[in-house]
Design a protein around this motif. Sequence first.
Motif, short mmCIF file in Angstrom:
data_model
loop_
_atom_site.label_atom_id
_atom_site.label_comp_id
_atom_site.label_asym_id
_atom_site.label_seq_id
_atom_site.Cartn_x
_atom_site.Cartn_y
_atom_site.Cartn_z
N VAL A 193 48.24 32.45 34.34
CA VAL A 193 48.94 32.95 35.16
C VAL A 193 47.78 34.40 35.64
N LEU A 194 47.92 34.88 36.02
CA LEU A 194 46.65 35.88 37.05
C LEU A 194 47.06 36.21 37.92
N LEU A 195 47.27 37.59 37.36
CA LEU A 195 47.71 38.99 37.31
C LEU A 195 45.87 40.18 38.44
N ARG A 196 46.10 40.24 39.14
CA ARG A 196 45.39 41.59 40.07
C ARG A 196 45.69 42.29 40.81
N LEU A 197 45.05 43.34 39.47
CA LEU A 197 45.48 44.61 39.69
C LEU A 197 43.94 45.33 40.38
#
Length: 472
Positions: A458-462
């Motif tokens: 899971v890649l979470l870009r913030l």
Amino acid sequence: MPLLAITARASLRLRLLAGTLFWIAASIAVAAWGLGGLFGDHVAKQFYAELKTHLDQLTAHLAVDAQGQPTLTSALSDPRLRLPYGGLYWQVDEIEQAEPAAAPAAGSLRSRSLWDSVLVVPPDAPADGEIHQHRLTGPADRTLGVVERVVRIDQRPDGPARAFRLIVAADERLMREPVTAFNSALWLALGVLGGGLVIAALVQVLIGLAPLRKLRAALGQVRNGDAQSLAGDFPAEVMPLVDEFNAVLAENAEVVSRARTQAGNLAHALKTPLSVLANAATGRDDELSRLVLGQVDTAKRQVDYHLLRARAAAAVRAPGARTPVKAVLEGLLRTMRRLHAERPLELLLQPMSETLVFRGEVHDLQEMLGNVLDNACKWASHLVEVAACVDQGSLLICVDDDGQGIAAADREAVLCRGVRADQQVPGSGLGLAIVDDLAQLYGGELGLADSPLGGLRVLLRLPRGDAAAQIR
């Protein structure tokens, strides 16, 4: 040129400098032209005034000797008149009475400086008492400035007066060279003056715009979360802007706080009757009870989802919120170890920088990462790894597990509300959907990929909230 014009319009500094430099250059050019012209006129007047002085001396010393030849009673005092081609000349020509308009006779009397040359003047002589001023070509093809007059001398009381044309000339270099030297010195002085004015203009613009740079730094502190309002001493012209901006910040903070309060009140107002319905249906084993419990559970999940989304939307509009990432991850991993203590799971946090900061509320980051970690723990066989870094200017958080993973064709579907990858695993089907919505509210994104551990990544870009992100 169009690019320069656009840049000048877009930059207050460039507009001020462009206007100042234009007027400095124009003023210096006008001053140089005016002062150079005035000095040139002054030198020209002095030049011809000196020639007239020599002409008066020549007139005063002119006489006719016993043999009827013109002569000087005493030599003129200027030493240049005795130096061959010295640059200053005089000549006396007798005008024939019978042909007044004809050319004068060869120079009967002239200065030693003329040597073997003769001044050739126009045939038209000036009237008695007048002084003519003109130019002609003299020795060595030099341009000469000339003044002349006609005088008459009575040789015999009973005879006609004899007319003589008196000419005094000087090389115009004597006039041009001082002007050239003066103009060179003038341009040098004005250049130094212009350089000083340009430096003064630069300093003035830098000092004048310094409050705007200070205001920008204060805004950066608000955005980074170091301050909740603009603070500092600003000029009177900038203070109204600062006051208005602080009023907007205060009003926005009040709106956010009111939205959170209303969200909490709505949650309590809805959860209480839903709990009553659930308690009433609990313990009964009929179709109506099962229907009520199912609908109550669905209503609770939908209320939680929309309240969370509304609270996050209000938080996104709040300036200055930022959250350290490492501390949140460490706290969540401790929580996950307790929640899944019955399973042999290993939760690893990869080394990361202490300066990694999320530009947003701590509750929203905990909500997103909590859902992602909980989902990974549910699906993992033995290992979950978490890493965070800066990627392409934004904050990137990776969560890997060694579970079965999700097929590429099914990854888009599991991000929809209420969709679960496996009905055998407990859950509501809202976890990843909530994470995806929250990430998009913050201008980020959620992505799914194959994990090197064999399961799901899971890649979470913030958005980042540290100082380096603001400088960039």
